[in-house]
Scaffold this motif. Structure first.
Motif, PDB file in Angstrom:
ATOM      1  N   VAL A 193      32.300  44.012  41.205  1.00 19.55           N
ATOM      2  CA  VAL A 193      32.935  42.783  40.599  1.00 19.55           C
ATOM      3  C   VAL A 193      33.751  41.921  41.693  1.00 19.55           C
ATOM      4  N   GLU A 194      33.312  40.626  42.057  1.00 19.24           N
ATOM      5  CA  GLU A 194      33.969  39.873  42.898  1.00 19.24           C
ATOM      6  C   GLU A 194      34.967  38.814  42.139  1.00 19.24           C
ATOM      7  N   THR A 195      36.182  39.242  42.332  1.00 17.77           N
ATOM      8  CA  THR A 195      37.161  38.458  41.995  1.00 17.77           C
ATOM      9  C   THR A 195      38.740  38.458  42.716  1.00 17.77           C
ATOM     10  N   GLU A 196      39.220  37.679  42.886  1.00 16.30           N
ATOM     11  CA  GLU A 196      40.510  37.607  43.715  1.00 16.30           C
ATOM     12  C   GLU A 196      41.509  38.313  42.888  1.00 16.30           C
ATOM     13  N   ASP A 197      41.412  38.270  41.493  1.00 15.82           N
ATOM     14  CA  ASP A 197      42.297  38.977  40.586  1.00 15.82           C
ATOM     15  C   ASP A 197      41.685  39.633  39.569  1.00 15.82           C
ATOM     16  N   PRO A 198      41.609  41.221  39.804  1.00 21.49           N
ATOM     17  CA  PRO A 198      40.527  41.863  38.933  1.00 21.49           C
ATOM     18  C   PRO A 198      41.529  42.002  37.625  1.00 21.49           C
ATOM     19  N   PRO A 199      40.547  41.961  36.424  1.00 19.68           N
ATOM     20  CA  PRO A 199      41.386  41.973  35.265  1.00 19.68           C
ATOM     21  C   PRO A 199      42.037  43.499  34.883  1.00 19.68           C
ATOM     22  N   ASP A 200      43.132  43.632  34.202  1.00 15.49           N
ATOM     23  CA  ASP A 200      43.822  44.820  34.210  1.00 15.49           C
ATOM     24  C   ASP A 200      43.853  45.127  32.746  1.00 15.49           C
ATOM     25  N   ASP A 201      43.054  44.621  31.720  1.00 13.15           N
ATOM     26  CA  ASP A 201      43.219  44.714  30.485  1.00 13.15           C
ATOM     27  C   ASP A 201      41.811  45.472  29.936  1.00 13.15           C
ATOM     28  N   THR A 202      41.072  45.801  30.893  1.00 12.10           N
ATOM     29  CA  THR A 202      39.833  46.467  30.684  1.00 12.10           C
ATOM     30  C   THR A 202      39.772  48.210  30.596  1.00 12.10           C
ATOM     31  N   SER A 203      38.667  48.593  30.098  1.00  9.94           N
ATOM     32  CA  SER A 203      38.517  50.197  29.947  1.00  9.94           C
ATOM     33  C   SER A 203      38.460  51.002  31.330  1.00  9.94           C
ATOM     34  N   LEU A 204      38.299  50.233  32.420  1.00  5.89           N
ATOM     35  CA  LEU A 204      38.066  50.637  33.735  1.00  5.89           C
ATOM     36  C   LEU A 204      38.847  50.176  34.800  1.00  5.89           C
ATOM     37  N   ALA A 264      36.387  39.190  34.296  1.00  5.44           N
ATOM     38  CA  ALA A 264      36.794  38.875  35.749  1.00  5.44           C
ATOM     39  C   ALA A 264      36.113  37.431  36.089  1.00  5.44           C
ATOM     40  N   ASP A 265      35.332  36.667  35.175  1.00  4.16           N
ATOM     41  CA  ASP A 265      35.054  35.475  35.304  1.00  4.16           C
ATOM     42  C   ASP A 265      33.937  35.714  36.621  1.00  4.16           C
ATOM     43  N   SER A 266      33.207  36.721  36.807  1.00  4.32           N
ATOM     44  CA  SER A 266      32.273  36.978  37.615  1.00  4.32           C
ATOM     45  C   SER A 266      31.001  37.332  37.231  1.00  4.32           C
ATOM     46  N   ALA A 267      30.043  37.696  38.165  1.00  7.54           N
ATOM     47  CA  ALA A 267      28.729  38.325  38.003  1.00  7.54           C
ATOM     48  C   ALA A 267      28.627  39.440  38.469  1.00  7.54           C
ATOM     49  N   VAL A 268      27.515  40.330  37.713  1.00  6.98           N
ATOM     50  CA  VAL A 268      26.948  41.433  38.295  1.00  6.98           C
ATOM     51  C   VAL A 268      25.739  41.629  38.037  1.00  6.98           C
ATOM     52  N   ASN A 269      24.868  41.968  39.318  1.00  5.34           N
ATOM     53  CA  ASN A 269      23.532  41.995  39.443  1.00  5.34           C
ATOM     54  C   ASN A 269      22.905  43.169  40.014  1.00  5.34           C
ATOM     55  N   THR A 270      23.884  43.934  40.461  1.00  2.38           N
ATOM     56  CA  THR A 270      23.265  45.305  40.771  1.00  2.38           C
ATOM     57  C   THR A 270      24.084  46.468  40.197  1.00  2.38           C
ATOM     58  N   VAL A 271      23.606  47.406  39.730  1.00  2.00           N
ATOM     59  CA  VAL A 271      24.133  48.581  39.166  1.00  2.00           C
ATOM     60  C   VAL A 271      23.514  49.889  39.812  1.00  2.00           C
ATOM     61  N   SER A 272      24.180  50.821  40.464  1.00  2.00           N
ATOM     62  CA  SER A 272      23.628  51.892  40.817  1.00  2.00           C
ATOM     63  C   SER A 272      23.953  53.169  40.177  1.00  2.00           C
TER      64      SER A 272
END
Length: 215
Positions: free
Chosen positions: A51-62, A26-34
């Motif tokens: 994940v903050e992105t205008e276009d979430p990826p659709d080729d991922t496992s989730l 997603a070309d984004s950053a993740v700094n918090t995981v609950s």
């Protein structure tokens, strides 16, 4: 004082963690995981991250389970081991204190109870993830006086760099007045003065990087 050690480790391959993989896609950053807390061994814990992105990826496992604007919430269960670094730390009873995934790099911060546990954890991480890079090690002060103790990762030095800096130290190169000059140390190492200076500068840069980056 406690004998605990705060460790920062980095992995440069997003495939080691599905959170890092999605952040990278997603070309984004993740700094918090609950993560949920479970009361029995029959129930798997669940992790969530945004994940903050205008276009979430659709080729991922989730797929995201909730979206608000450009922020997308993902959730996955730990019922099946994924072999990620966080699970490895959990096997040693070391929860992740800080998590940061960005541009294909995953950085984790955790605390080891003592140096022996740290050795075991780092050894296992490097066994499973050969690209594990120790970025910083900070130890609790061992007396009542304020302290600023850190670990220097000597493994960053090449065999030649370690030999150069150790020989220079043993010959008194760093003393004032010097017990030996650069020409004498180079001769003892059977190298020329220019090569000695290059190896010494490279070694000191690595060691000082550990010291100064930990502040």
């Amino acid at each position: 004082m406690p004998a605990g050690i705060r460790a920062t480790v980095e992995f440069d391959t997003p495939s080691v963690c599905q959170i890092a993989s999605i952040a990278h896609a997603a070309d984004s950053a993740v700094n918090t995981v609950s993560r949920s807390v479970v009361a029995d061994s029959d129930t798997a814990s669940v992790s969530e991250f945004v994940v903050e992105t205008e276009d979430p990826p659709d080729d991922t496992s989730l797929d995201p389970i909730f979206s608000y604007g450009s922020k997308h919430l993902y959730r996955f269960s730990h019922d099946d081991p994924t072999g990620c670094p966080c699970e490895c730390l959990g096997e040693f009873g070391c929860p992740v204190d800080r998590y940061f995934a960005y541009q294909g790099t995953l950085t984790l911060v955790f605390h080891a109870a003592d140096y022996e546990q740290l050795q075991d954890v780092i050894g296992e991480l490097r066994e499973r993830f050969p690209g594990t890079d120790i970025k910083r090690l900070v130890r609790s002060p061992t007396s009542d006086a304020p302290g600023d103790s850190i670990f220097v990762d000597r493994s960053k030095l090449t065999t030649r760099q370690l030999e150069v800096i150790q020989t220079a130290y043993e010959m008194g190169y760093f003393e004032r007045p010097r017990g030996a000059n650069a020409t004498e140390v180079a001769a003892a190492l059977d190298i020329n003065q220019s090569t000695f200076s290059e190896h010494l500068a490279a070694a000191l840069t690595k060691l000082l990087g550990d010291i100064l980056e930990a502040r």
